[in-house]
Write a protein that holds these residues in place. Structure first.
Motif, PDB file in Angstrom:
ATOM      1  N   ASP A   1      48.857  53.155  23.954  1.00 56.22           N
ATOM      2  CA  ASP A   1      48.341  54.373  23.334  1.00 56.22           C
ATOM      3  C   ASP A   1      48.907  55.534  24.131  1.00 56.22           C
ATOM      4  O   ASP A   1      48.911  55.508  25.365  1.00 56.22           O
ATOM      5  N   VAL A   2      49.384  56.552  23.437  1.00 59.20           N
ATOM      6  CA  VAL A   2      49.990  57.699  24.105  1.00 59.20           C
ATOM      7  C   VAL A   2      49.185  58.950  23.767  1.00 59.20           C
ATOM      8  O   VAL A   2      48.901  59.219  22.601  1.00 59.20           O
ATOM      9  N   ASP A   3      48.813  59.689  24.796  1.00 59.28           N
ATOM     10  CA  ASP A   3      48.111  60.964  24.626  1.00 59.28           C
ATOM     11  C   ASP A   3      49.008  62.086  25.127  1.00 59.28           C
ATOM     12  O   ASP A   3      49.617  61.986  26.193  1.00 59.28           O
ATOM     13  N   TRP A   4      49.080  63.145  24.346  1.00 65.82           N
ATOM     14  CA  TRP A   4      49.844  64.331  24.725  1.00 65.82           C
ATOM     15  C   TRP A   4      48.927  65.322  25.417  1.00 65.82           C
ATOM     16  O   TRP A   4      47.739  65.416  25.087  1.00 65.82           O
ATOM     17  N   TYR A   5      49.462  66.071  26.366  1.00 64.08           N
ATOM     18  CA  TYR A   5      48.702  67.164  26.959  1.00 64.08           C
ATOM     19  C   TYR A   5      49.637  68.331  27.234  1.00 64.08           C
ATOM     20  O   TYR A   5      50.853  68.160  27.339  1.00 64.08           O
ATOM     21  N   ILE A   6      49.052  69.522  27.301  1.00 59.22           N
ATOM     22  CA  ILE A   6      49.814  70.750  27.529  1.00 59.22           C
ATOM     23  C   ILE A   6      49.275  71.416  28.781  1.00 59.22           C
ATOM     24  O   ILE A   6      48.058  71.580  28.937  1.00 59.22           O
ATOM     25  N   LYS A   7      50.194  71.783  29.666  1.00 55.21           N
ATOM     26  CA  LYS A   7      49.837  72.529  30.872  1.00 55.21           C
ATOM     27  C   LYS A   7      50.635  73.823  30.878  1.00 55.21           C
ATOM     28  O   LYS A   7      51.727  73.888  30.290  1.00 55.21           O
ATOM     29  N   ALA A   8      50.097  74.838  31.527  1.00 55.42           N
ATOM     30  CA  ALA A   8      50.792  76.115  31.666  1.00 55.42           C
ATOM     31  C   ALA A   8      50.453  76.704  33.021  1.00 55.42           C
ATOM     32  O   ALA A   8      49.459  76.314  33.648  1.00 55.42           O
ATOM     33  N   GLU A   9      51.262  77.637  33.465  1.00 53.47           N
ATOM     34  CA  GLU A   9      50.986  78.311  34.729  1.00 53.47           C
ATOM     35  C   GLU A   9      49.819  79.273  34.592  1.00 53.47           C
ATOM     36  O   GLU A   9      49.082  79.504  35.539  1.00 53.47           O
ATOM     37  N   ASP A  10      49.654  79.850  33.389  1.00 51.01           N
ATOM     38  CA  ASP A  10      48.571  80.806  33.169  1.00 51.01           C
ATOM     39  C   ASP A  10      48.413  81.048  31.673  1.00 51.01           C
ATOM     40  O   ASP A  10      49.294  80.730  30.872  1.00 51.01           O
TER      41      ASP A  10
END
Length: 127
Positions: free
Chosen positions: A94-103
């Motif tokens: 199972d693959v989950d996507w996630y999003i990260k950002a600096e701000d």
């Protein structure tokens, strides 16, 4: 294949207009004994994405102060990156996507175009 730096995103094409919704959760650091500490590792926020047609979750480091923008305030992401986490299952993974950002910052309003600002100024008669 491993993407150590994640997938760099063209934020305008991918997300379109983003509107702030709320803080979703705070992820805390675990102590050596496995208990949860008071130290916050990152915060995840809900943002409404016109480009995706749904709510997305974006995580930013805890070193960035808590975001308490007005509901529906237009925001933008600083250097967003998408990545995945795979969990082995009986059938594969199972693959989950996630999003990260600096701000996450308030979007700056576009200044009036030069022609619009010139029209607003009174015209003087020639000599």
């Amino acid at each position: 294949m491993r993407l150590a730096e994640g997938i760099v995103i063209d934020k305008d094409k991918t997300f379109g207009a983003l509107k702030f919704s709320a803080l979703r959760r705070e992820v805390r650091v675990n102590n050596e004994d496995g208990t949860v500490s008071d130290e916050i590792k990152e915060r995840t926020y809900d943002l409404k994405s016109r480009g995706q047609g749904q709510m997305i979750q974006v995580s930013i480091p805890a070193a960035i102060p808590l975001k308490e923008y007005d509901y529906n305030a237009e925001v933008e992401l600083v250097n967003p990156v998408a990545n995945t986490v795979a969990t082995a299952t009986f059938r594969g993974a199972d693959v989950d996507w996630y999003i990260k950002a600096e701000d996450i910052v308030l979007k700056k309003k576009q200044s009036l175009s030069r022609s619009t600002s010139q029209q607003a100024q009174p015209q003087t008669k020639g000599k």
